[in-house]
Design a protein around this motif. Structure first.
Motif, PDB file in Angstrom:
ATOM      1  N   ARG A 116       8.020 -10.673  -9.872  1.00 19.90           N
ATOM      2  CA  ARG A 116       7.810  -9.499  -9.053  1.00 19.90           C
ATOM      3  C   ARG A 116       6.662  -8.459  -9.540  1.00 19.90           C
ATOM      4  O   ARG A 116       6.103  -7.568  -8.620  1.00 19.90           O
ATOM      5  N   GLN A 159       3.902   4.034   1.770  1.00 17.18           N
ATOM      6  CA  GLN A 159       4.960   4.250   2.718  1.00 17.18           C
ATOM      7  C   GLN A 159       4.751   5.380   3.477  1.00 17.18           C
ATOM      8  O   GLN A 159       3.996   6.413   2.996  1.00 17.18           O
ATOM      9  N   LEU A 184       3.059 -10.223   2.830  1.00 17.11           N
ATOM     10  CA  LEU A 184       4.342 -10.531   2.169  1.00 17.11           C
ATOM     11  C   LEU A 184       5.371 -10.133   3.160  1.00 17.11           C
ATOM     12  O   LEU A 184       6.245 -10.625   3.169  1.00 17.11           O
ATOM     13  N   SER A 189      16.193  -8.541   0.266  1.00 19.85           N
ATOM     14  CA  SER A 189      15.019  -9.151   0.226  1.00 19.85           C
ATOM     15  C   SER A 189      14.600  -9.859  -1.239  1.00 19.85           C
ATOM     16  O   SER A 189      13.781 -10.528  -1.449  1.00 19.85           O
ATOM     17  N   VAL A 215       0.518  -6.412  -3.920  1.00 25.60           N
ATOM     18  CA  VAL A 215       0.615  -5.881  -2.627  1.00 25.60           C
ATOM     19  C   VAL A 215       0.632  -4.238  -2.452  1.00 25.60           C
ATOM     20  O   VAL A 215       0.405  -3.690  -1.364  1.00 25.60           O
ATOM     21  N   ASP A 234      17.243  -3.970  -0.107  1.00 21.59           N
ATOM     22  CA  ASP A 234      16.514  -4.386  -1.524  1.00 21.59           C
ATOM     23  C   ASP A 234      16.917  -5.698  -1.721  1.00 21.59           C
ATOM     24  O   ASP A 234      16.320  -6.783  -2.349  1.00 21.59           O
ATOM     25  N   PRO A 262      14.936   0.869   2.954  1.00 21.47           N
ATOM     26  CA  PRO A 262      13.622   1.897   2.716  1.00 21.47           C
ATOM     27  C   PRO A 262      12.491   2.046   3.675  1.00 21.47           C
ATOM     28  O   PRO A 262      11.937   3.039   3.850  1.00 21.47           O
ATOM     29  N   HIS A 312      10.340 -10.004   5.459  1.00 23.25           N
ATOM     30  CA  HIS A 312      11.119  -9.162   6.568  1.00 23.25           C
ATOM     31  C   HIS A 312      11.960  -9.708   7.649  1.00 23.25           C
ATOM     32  O   HIS A 312      13.247  -9.409   7.783  1.00 23.25           O
ATOM     33  N   ARG A 359      -0.013  -6.681   1.437  1.00 21.31           N
ATOM     34  CA  ARG A 359       1.388  -6.190   1.564  1.00 21.31           C
ATOM     35  C   ARG A 359       1.939  -6.885   2.885  1.00 21.31           C
ATOM     36  O   ARG A 359       2.909  -7.071   3.149  1.00 21.31           O
ATOM     37  N   MET A 407      10.450 -15.408  -8.096  1.00 15.99           N
ATOM     38  CA  MET A 407       9.231 -14.770  -7.801  1.00 15.99           C
ATOM     39  C   MET A 407       8.804 -13.606  -8.966  1.00 15.99           C
ATOM     40  O   MET A 407       9.783 -13.253  -9.512  1.00 15.99           O
ATOM     41  N   LYS A 427      18.230   6.492  -2.762  1.00 12.50           N
ATOM     42  CA  LYS A 427      18.833   5.748  -1.819  1.00 12.50           C
ATOM     43  C   LYS A 427      20.189   4.863  -2.461  1.00 12.50           C
ATOM     44  O   LYS A 427      21.151   4.864  -1.765  1.00 12.50           O
TER      45      LYS A 427
HETATM   46  C1  LIG Z   1       6.791  -5.853  -3.825  1.00 10.90           C
HETATM   47  C2  LIG Z   1       7.977  -6.465  -4.665  1.00 10.90           C
HETATM   48  C3  LIG Z   1       7.788  -7.912  -5.138  1.00 10.90           C
HETATM   49  C4  LIG Z   1       8.047  -5.543  -5.999  1.00 10.90           C
HETATM   50  O1  LIG Z   1       9.305  -5.816  -6.522  1.00 10.90           O
HETATM   51  P1  LIG Z   1       9.929  -4.644  -7.572  1.00 10.90           P
HETATM   52  O2  LIG Z   1      10.945  -5.311  -8.370  1.00 10.90           O
HETATM   53  O3  LIG Z   1       8.704  -4.183  -8.334  1.00 10.90           O
HETATM   54  O4  LIG Z   1      10.496  -3.628  -6.720  1.00 10.90           O
HETATM   55  P2  LIG Z   1      11.767  -3.307  -5.556  1.00 10.90           P
HETATM   56  O5  LIG Z   1      11.843  -4.723  -4.808  1.00 10.90           O
HETATM   57  O6  LIG Z   1      12.912  -3.175  -6.618  1.00 10.90           O
HETATM   58  O7  LIG Z   1      11.241  -2.378  -4.588  1.00 10.90           O
HETATM   59  C5  LIG Z   1      11.464  -0.978  -4.855  1.00 10.90           C
HETATM   60  C6  LIG Z   1      11.062  -0.247  -3.846  1.00 10.90           C
HETATM   61  O8  LIG Z   1       9.696  -0.479  -3.558  1.00 10.90           O
HETATM   62  C7  LIG Z   1       9.465  -0.059  -2.117  1.00 10.90           C
HETATM   63  N1  LIG Z   1       8.801  -1.309  -1.504  1.00 10.90           N
HETATM   64  C8  LIG Z   1       9.202  -2.571  -1.720  1.00 10.90           C
HETATM   65  N2  LIG Z   1       8.287  -3.446  -0.788  1.00 10.90           N
HETATM   66  C9  LIG Z   1       7.546  -2.468  -0.200  1.00 10.90           C
HETATM   67  C10 LIG Z   1       6.678  -2.952   0.858  1.00 10.90           C
HETATM   68  N3  LIG Z   1       6.415  -4.166   1.316  1.00 10.90           N
HETATM   69  N4  LIG Z   1       6.044  -1.824   1.416  1.00 10.90           N
HETATM   70  C11 LIG Z   1       6.407  -0.678   0.974  1.00 10.90           C
HETATM   71  N5  LIG Z   1       7.252  -0.235   0.097  1.00 10.90           N
HETATM   72  C12 LIG Z   1       7.935  -1.190  -0.507  1.00 10.90           C
HETATM   73  C13 LIG Z   1      11.037   0.285  -1.653  1.00 10.90           C
HETATM   74  O9  LIG Z   1      10.975   1.544  -1.490  1.00 10.90           O
HETATM   75  C14 LIG Z   1      11.762  -0.535  -2.647  1.00 10.90           C
HETATM   76  O10 LIG Z   1      13.170   0.270  -2.463  1.00 10.90           O
HETATM   77  C15 LIG Z   1       9.158  -6.361  -3.713  1.00 10.90           C
HETATM   78  O11 LIG Z   1       9.588  -5.088  -3.565  1.00 10.90           O
HETATM   79  C16 LIG Z   1       8.902  -7.018  -2.681  1.00 10.90           C
HETATM   80  O12 LIG Z   1       9.480  -8.263  -2.357  1.00 10.90           O
HETATM   81  N6  LIG Z   1       9.035  -6.374  -1.308  1.00 10.90           N
HETATM   82  C17 LIG Z   1       8.640  -7.190  -0.063  1.00 10.90           C
HETATM   83  C18 LIG Z   1       9.875  -6.823   0.609  1.00 10.90           C
HETATM   84  C19 LIG Z   1      10.313  -5.559   1.159  1.00 10.90           C
HETATM   85  O13 LIG Z   1       9.517  -4.859   1.891  1.00 10.90           O
HETATM   86  N7  LIG Z   1      11.295  -4.916   0.487  1.00 10.90           N
HETATM   87  C20 LIG Z   1      11.719  -3.414   0.665  1.00 10.90           C
HETATM   88  C21 LIG Z   1      12.807  -3.386   1.953  1.00 10.90           C
HETATM   89  S1  LIG Z   1      13.135  -4.769   2.942  1.00 10.90           S
END
Ligand SMILES: CC(C)(COP(=O)(O)OP(=O)(O)OC[C@H]1O[C@@H](n2cnc3c(N)ncnc32)[C@H](O)[C@@H]1O)[C@@H](O)C(=O)NCCC(=O)NCCS
Ligand SMILES: Nc1ncnc2c1ncn2[C@@H]1O[C@H](COP(=O)(O)OP(=O)(O)OP(=O)(O)O)[C@@H](O)[C@H]1O
Length: 198
Positions: A66, A160, A83, A36, A73, A33, A114, A88, A80, A64, A15
């Motif tokens: 991460r 997902q 969070l 977020s 999560v 992303d 995503p 969101h 999850r 945070m 993406k």
């Molecule tokens: C869990 C966290 C801390 C992990 O951080 P990290 O730096 O390792 O990953 P990053 O943020 O780059 O995310 C990478 C990808 O993971 C997937 N992902 C992230 N959060 C989620 C979630 N809650 N559920 C499913 N997939 C997720 C998405 O495909 C995203 O593009 C972070 O992703 C987060 O804060 N997630 C909650 C917010 C969220 O849902 N973000 C996704 C779109 S809004």
């Protein structure tokens, strides 16, 4: 009338790569992303709530942690959801504002989300484009990009909706299983088609 396109796909399907190319075709990209990360920026209310739910280890040097939060999560659906419930709504407000700004500037917008289908956001956009690669390739690219074990990568993928289901629901499918050159050519086709019909 300007259009709002939802861009989605599976984790590591490409993406961000596609968004960066579409930016060069003149679209404004609103990135979930990125939003977020803003939602839990240093000193934010979002980060305070994350610390309250996930404990002091969730914050490191004011930011945070991460990797710690990710480990929690992606192996526990209830964490999850907790969070997501914090982040969101903040993400939605940030993205809504960026989208409205772009529309008032007369620009077509791509919302890179995503979890568009998981969060039932189809109706908030005019059409959905899905960046598709088969799950085996998703696993390979995710492990390589994040230097991640197969177990952690599979945990993320299975948190997902499956990429096959996303493909089925798409208005436009952007297959990214080939080379970067093939992806660029496919995007030229998609953009040409888009301008013909809008
Ligand atoms: C869990 C966290 C801390 C992990 O951080 P990290 O730096 O390792 O990953 P990053 O943020 O780059 O995310 C990478 C990808 O993971 C997937 N992902 C992230 N959060 C989620 C979630 N809650 N559920 C499913 N997939 C997720 C998405 O495909 C995203 O593009 C972070 O992703 C987060 O804060 N997630 C909650 C917010 C969220 O849902 N973000 C996704 C779109 S809004
Ligand atoms: N056509 C391609 N050929 C080879 N590698 C690619 C191709 N497209 C993307 N990649 C690589 O695959 C990985 C995932 O791509 P990208 O980061 O764009 O995915 P994403 O869908 O935005 O990921 P996430 O869901 O984690 O935000 C990156 O390392 C990227 O460089």
């Amino acid at each position: 009338m300007m259009t709002v396109i939802g861009l989605t796909g599976g984790i590591a399907s490409g993406k961000s790569t596609v968004s960066n190319l579409l930016r060069t075709h003149g679209f404004v990209i609103v990135d979930a992303d990125l939003a977020s990360r803003q939602a839990v920026a240093k000193g934010s209310e979002g980060l305070r709530q994350v610390a309250a739910v996930f404990g002091p280890e969730a914050v490191i040097a004011g930011e945070m942690n991460r990797s710690y939060v990710g480990q929690q999560v992606f192996r526990d659906a209830s964490k999850r959801l907790a969070l997501n419930a914090i982040i969101h709504p903040i993400v939605r407000d940030i993205m809504e504002e960026e989208k409205n700004q772009a529309l008032s500037d007369g620009r077509d917008v791509i919302m890179d989300i995503p979890l568009l289908y998981e969060n039932k956001l189809e109706d908030t956009v005019d059409e959905v484009w899905v960046v598709y690669i088969p799950e085996e390739l998703q696993l390979i690219r995710l492990m390589a990009r994040n230097n991640m074990t197969e177990e952690s990568a599979l945990a993320r993928i299975s948190s997902q909706l499956s990429i096959e289901e996303k493909k089925k629901r798409a208005d436009v499918v952007i297959d990214n299983s080939g080379t970067m050159e093939q992806l660029e050519r496919r995007l030229e086709e998609v953009v040409t088609e888009y301008y013909k019909s809008h």
